[in-house]
Design a protein around this motif. Sequence first.
Motif, PDB file in Angstrom:
ATOM      1  N   ALA A  28       0.873  -1.177   0.000  1.00 54.79           N
ATOM      2  CA  ALA A  28       0.000   0.000   0.000  1.00 54.79           C
ATOM      3  C   ALA A  28       0.906   1.223   0.000  1.00 54.79           C
ATOM      4  O   ALA A  28       1.816   1.327   0.820  1.00 54.79           O
ATOM      5  CB  ALA A  28      -0.905   0.001   1.226  1.00 54.79           C
ATOM      6  N   VAL A  29       0.665   2.138  -0.933  1.00 52.16           N
ATOM      7  CA  VAL A  29       1.568   3.269  -1.148  1.00 52.16           C
ATOM      8  C   VAL A  29       0.802   4.582  -1.156  1.00 52.16           C
ATOM      9  O   VAL A  29      -0.258   4.687  -1.772  1.00 52.16           O
ATOM     10  CB  VAL A  29       2.307   3.109  -2.503  1.00 52.16           C
ATOM     11  N   LYS A  30       1.357   5.596  -0.481  1.00 48.21           N
ATOM     12  CA  LYS A  30       0.828   6.955  -0.556  1.00 48.21           C
ATOM     13  C   LYS A  30       1.486   7.603  -1.765  1.00 48.21           C
ATOM     14  O   LYS A  30       2.710   7.681  -1.862  1.00 48.21           O
ATOM     15  CB  LYS A  30       1.157   7.727   0.710  1.00 48.21           C
ATOM     16  N   VAL A  31       0.687   8.052  -2.711  1.00 45.17           N
ATOM     17  CA  VAL A  31       1.184   8.575  -3.985  1.00 45.17           C
ATOM     18  C   VAL A  31       1.404  10.081  -3.884  1.00 45.17           C
ATOM     19  O   VAL A  31       0.547  10.815  -3.387  1.00 45.17           O
ATOM     20  CB  VAL A  31       0.202   8.252  -5.128  1.00 45.17           C
ATOM     21  N   ASP A  32       2.581  10.523  -4.330  1.00 49.50           N
ATOM     22  CA  ASP A  32       2.888  11.941  -4.429  1.00 49.50           C
ATOM     23  C   ASP A  32       3.754  12.173  -5.663  1.00 49.50           C
ATOM     24  O   ASP A  32       3.903  11.270  -6.490  1.00 49.50           O
ATOM     25  CB  ASP A  32       3.562  12.458  -3.143  1.00 49.50           C
ATOM     26  N   ALA A  33       4.350  13.353  -5.777  1.00 49.93           N
ATOM     27  CA  ALA A  33       5.145  13.692  -6.963  1.00 49.93           C
ATOM     28  C   ALA A  33       6.396  12.832  -7.096  1.00 49.93           C
ATOM     29  O   ALA A  33       6.914  12.653  -8.198  1.00 49.93           O
ATOM     30  CB  ALA A  33       5.533  15.166  -6.917  1.00 49.93           C
ATOM     31  N   ALA A  34       6.903  12.277  -6.000  1.00 52.03           N
ATOM     32  CA  ALA A  34       8.118  11.454  -6.045  1.00 52.03           C
ATOM     33  C   ALA A  34       7.819  10.004  -6.432  1.00 52.03           C
ATOM     34  O   ALA A  34       8.737   9.221  -6.617  1.00 52.03           O
ATOM     35  CB  ALA A  34       8.818  11.499  -4.689  1.00 52.03           C
ATOM     36  N   VAL A  42      -4.881   5.141  -9.034  1.00 51.25           N
ATOM     37  CA  VAL A  42      -4.741   5.788  -7.722  1.00 51.25           C
ATOM     38  C   VAL A  42      -6.118   6.204  -7.227  1.00 51.25           C
ATOM     39  O   VAL A  42      -6.891   6.822  -7.950  1.00 51.25           O
ATOM     40  CB  VAL A  42      -3.800   7.014  -7.817  1.00 51.25           C
ATOM     41  N   LYS A  43      -6.419   5.830  -5.981  1.00 55.72           N
ATOM     42  CA  LYS A  43      -7.694   6.210  -5.358  1.00 55.72           C
ATOM     43  C   LYS A  43      -7.405   6.872  -4.019  1.00 55.72           C
ATOM     44  O   LYS A  43      -6.712   6.306  -3.182  1.00 55.72           O
ATOM     45  CB  LYS A  43      -8.571   4.980  -5.143  1.00 55.72           C
ATOM     46  N   LYS A  44      -7.917   8.079  -3.852  1.00 57.91           N
ATOM     47  CA  LYS A  44      -7.739   8.857  -2.620  1.00 57.91           C
ATOM     48  C   LYS A  44      -6.257   9.032  -2.267  1.00 57.91           C
ATOM     49  O   LYS A  44      -5.863   8.958  -1.113  1.00 57.91           O
ATOM     50  CB  LYS A  44      -8.484   8.216  -1.453  1.00 57.91           C
ATOM     51  N   GLY A  45      -5.427   9.214  -3.288  1.00 61.99           N
ATOM     52  CA  GLY A  45      -4.005   9.453  -3.070  1.00 61.99           C
ATOM     53  C   GLY A  45      -3.207   8.217  -2.700  1.00 61.99           C
ATOM     54  O   GLY A  45      -2.066   8.323  -2.271  1.00 61.99           O
ATOM     55  N   GLU A  46      -3.801   7.023  -2.862  1.00 62.89           N
ATOM     56  CA  GLU A  46      -3.118   5.775  -2.518  1.00 62.89           C
ATOM     57  C   GLU A  46      -3.297   4.751  -3.635  1.00 62.89           C
ATOM     58  O   GLU A  46      -4.238   4.840  -4.422  1.00 62.89           O
ATOM     59  CB  GLU A  46      -3.670   5.209  -1.214  1.00 62.89           C
ATOM     60  N   ILE A  47      -2.384   3.778  -3.661  1.00 68.09           N
ATOM     61  CA  ILE A  47      -2.471   2.690  -4.624  1.00 68.09           C
ATOM     62  C   ILE A  47      -2.007   1.407  -3.940  1.00 68.09           C
ATOM     63  O   ILE A  47      -1.142   1.447  -3.063  1.00 68.09           O
ATOM     64  CB  ILE A  47      -1.626   2.969  -5.890  1.00 68.09           C
ATOM     65  N   ILE A  48      -2.620   0.290  -4.324  1.00 67.80           N
ATOM     66  CA  ILE A  48      -2.225  -1.032  -3.826  1.00 67.80           C
ATOM     67  C   ILE A  48      -1.534  -1.755  -4.978  1.00 67.80           C
ATOM     68  O   ILE A  48      -2.080  -1.852  -6.077  1.00 67.80           O
ATOM     69  CB  ILE A  48      -3.455  -1.855  -3.358  1.00 67.80           C
ATOM     70  N   TYR A  80       8.081   3.239  -9.489  1.00 62.98           N
ATOM     71  CA  TYR A  80       9.088   3.727  -8.556  1.00 62.98           C
ATOM     72  C   TYR A  80       8.359   4.222  -7.309  1.00 62.98           C
ATOM     73  O   TYR A  80       7.511   5.106  -7.387  1.00 62.98           O
ATOM     74  CB  TYR A  80       9.900   4.865  -9.181  1.00 62.98           C
ATOM     75  N   VAL A  81       8.695   3.621  -6.171  1.00 62.58           N
ATOM     76  CA  VAL A  81       8.047   3.976  -4.909  1.00 62.58           C
ATOM     77  C   VAL A  81       9.131   4.284  -3.870  1.00 62.58           C
ATOM     78  O   VAL A  81       9.893   3.394  -3.506  1.00 62.58           O
ATOM     79  CB  VAL A  81       7.150   2.822  -4.398  1.00 62.58           C
ATOM     80  N   PRO A  82       9.217   5.519  -3.389  1.00 62.59           N
ATOM     81  CA  PRO A  82      10.143   5.795  -2.293  1.00 62.59           C
ATOM     82  C   PRO A  82       9.714   5.011  -1.052  1.00 62.59           C
ATOM     83  O   PRO A  82       8.521   4.918  -0.752  1.00 62.59           O
ATOM     84  CB  PRO A  82       9.989   7.298  -2.048  1.00 62.59           C
ATOM     85  N   VAL A  83      10.664   4.420  -0.346  1.00 67.06           N
ATOM     86  CA  VAL A  83      10.352   3.635   0.855  1.00 67.06           C
ATOM     87  C   VAL A  83       9.558   4.475   1.847  1.00 67.06           C
ATOM     88  O   VAL A  83       8.667   3.974   2.532  1.00 67.06           O
ATOM     89  CB  VAL A  83      11.652   3.088   1.490  1.00 67.06           C
ATOM     90  N   GLN A  84       9.853   5.763   1.890  1.00 66.82           N
ATOM     91  CA  GLN A  84       9.171   6.671   2.811  1.00 66.82           C
ATOM     92  C   GLN A  84       7.659   6.723   2.554  1.00 66.82           C
ATOM     93  O   GLN A  84       6.890   7.015   3.462  1.00 66.82           O
ATOM     94  CB  GLN A  84       9.772   8.060   2.661  1.00 66.82           C
ATOM     95  N   ASN A  85       7.217   6.424   1.335  1.00 66.55           N
ATOM     96  CA  ASN A  85       5.797   6.499   0.977  1.00 66.55           C
ATOM     97  C   ASN A  85       5.037   5.193   1.184  1.00 66.55           C
ATOM     98  O   ASN A  85       3.846   5.133   0.918  1.00 66.55           O
ATOM     99  CB  ASN A  85       5.653   6.938  -0.474  1.00 66.55           C
ATOM    100  N   LEU A  87       2.894   2.662   2.918  1.00 69.38           N
ATOM    101  CA  LEU A  87       1.956   2.646   4.043  1.00 69.38           C
ATOM    102  C   LEU A  87       1.906   1.279   4.715  1.00 69.38           C
ATOM    103  O   LEU A  87       1.761   1.189   5.933  1.00 69.38           O
ATOM    104  CB  LEU A  87       0.548   3.017   3.567  1.00 69.38           C
ATOM    105  N   ALA A  88       1.991   0.190   3.911  1.00 60.73           N
ATOM    106  CA  ALA A  88       1.891  -1.159   4.472  1.00 60.73           C
ATOM    107  C   ALA A  88       2.399  -2.187   3.482  1.00 60.73           C
ATOM    108  O   ALA A  88       2.427  -1.946   2.268  1.00 60.73           O
ATOM    109  CB  ALA A  88       0.441  -1.478   4.833  1.00 60.73           C
ATOM    110  N   ILE A  89       2.800  -3.324   4.015  1.00 60.18           N
ATOM    111  CA  ILE A  89       3.093  -4.510   3.217  1.00 60.18           C
ATOM    112  C   ILE A  89       2.381  -5.659   3.913  1.00 60.18           C
ATOM    113  O   ILE A  89       2.441  -5.779   5.143  1.00 60.18           O
ATOM    114  CB  ILE A  89       4.609  -4.780   3.067  1.00 60.18           C
ATOM    115  N   TYR A  90       1.659  -6.460   3.123  1.00 61.86           N
ATOM    116  CA  TYR A  90       0.862  -7.529   3.736  1.00 61.86           C
ATOM    117  C   TYR A  90       0.615  -8.655   2.741  1.00 61.86           C
ATOM    118  O   TYR A  90       0.767  -8.488   1.545  1.00 61.86           O
ATOM    119  CB  TYR A  90      -0.473  -6.972   4.247  1.00 61.86           C
TER     120      TYR A  90
END
Length: 160
Positions: A28-34, A42-48, A80-85, A87-90
């Motif tokens: 689960a990732v919080k999506v931003d410019a990076a 992307v839904k509500k600023g997040e993607i699975i 490309y997903v920065p580790v900082q973004n 949200l979860a791994i499951y």
Amino acid sequence: MPDISTKPYLLRALYEWCTDSGFTPYLAVKVDAATTVPMEYVKKGEIILNISYGATSGLKMDNDAIHFRARFAGVSREIYVPVQNVLAIYANENGQGMAFDVSTTAAEMAAAEEETTSAPSLSAVPAATSEAPTTEVSHSPDDGDEPPKKGGRPTLTRIK
């Protein structure tokens, strides 16, 4: 020495646990410019994202980012997903995994760093008054030290 984040190590460990157990690891990732992901998903600023071996190509989980290629509607995309973004791994099958607090995203951190390390800028000078300005030029250094000697072997001077 700055503290090293445990987050990328935990992500790699949980990914390995999922695959060893026969589960499908999801991110689960919080999506931003990076973040580089297909924005149409992307839904509500997040993607699975499904990051299983069969769903990805060239998966690399580094300390700063997770990157791989994956197909979305039959089209191969670079992710490309920065580790900082993250949200979860499951595990998709049973929901077991770990969630993380994402108070600041990678893009917000980059913007904050850019503000603190921005180059000096020009500013307007007040208009001249009726008095003629006087300018004094000093040709000697203000601190009274001698200029460095030229030639010879360089030396290191310790300043306290």
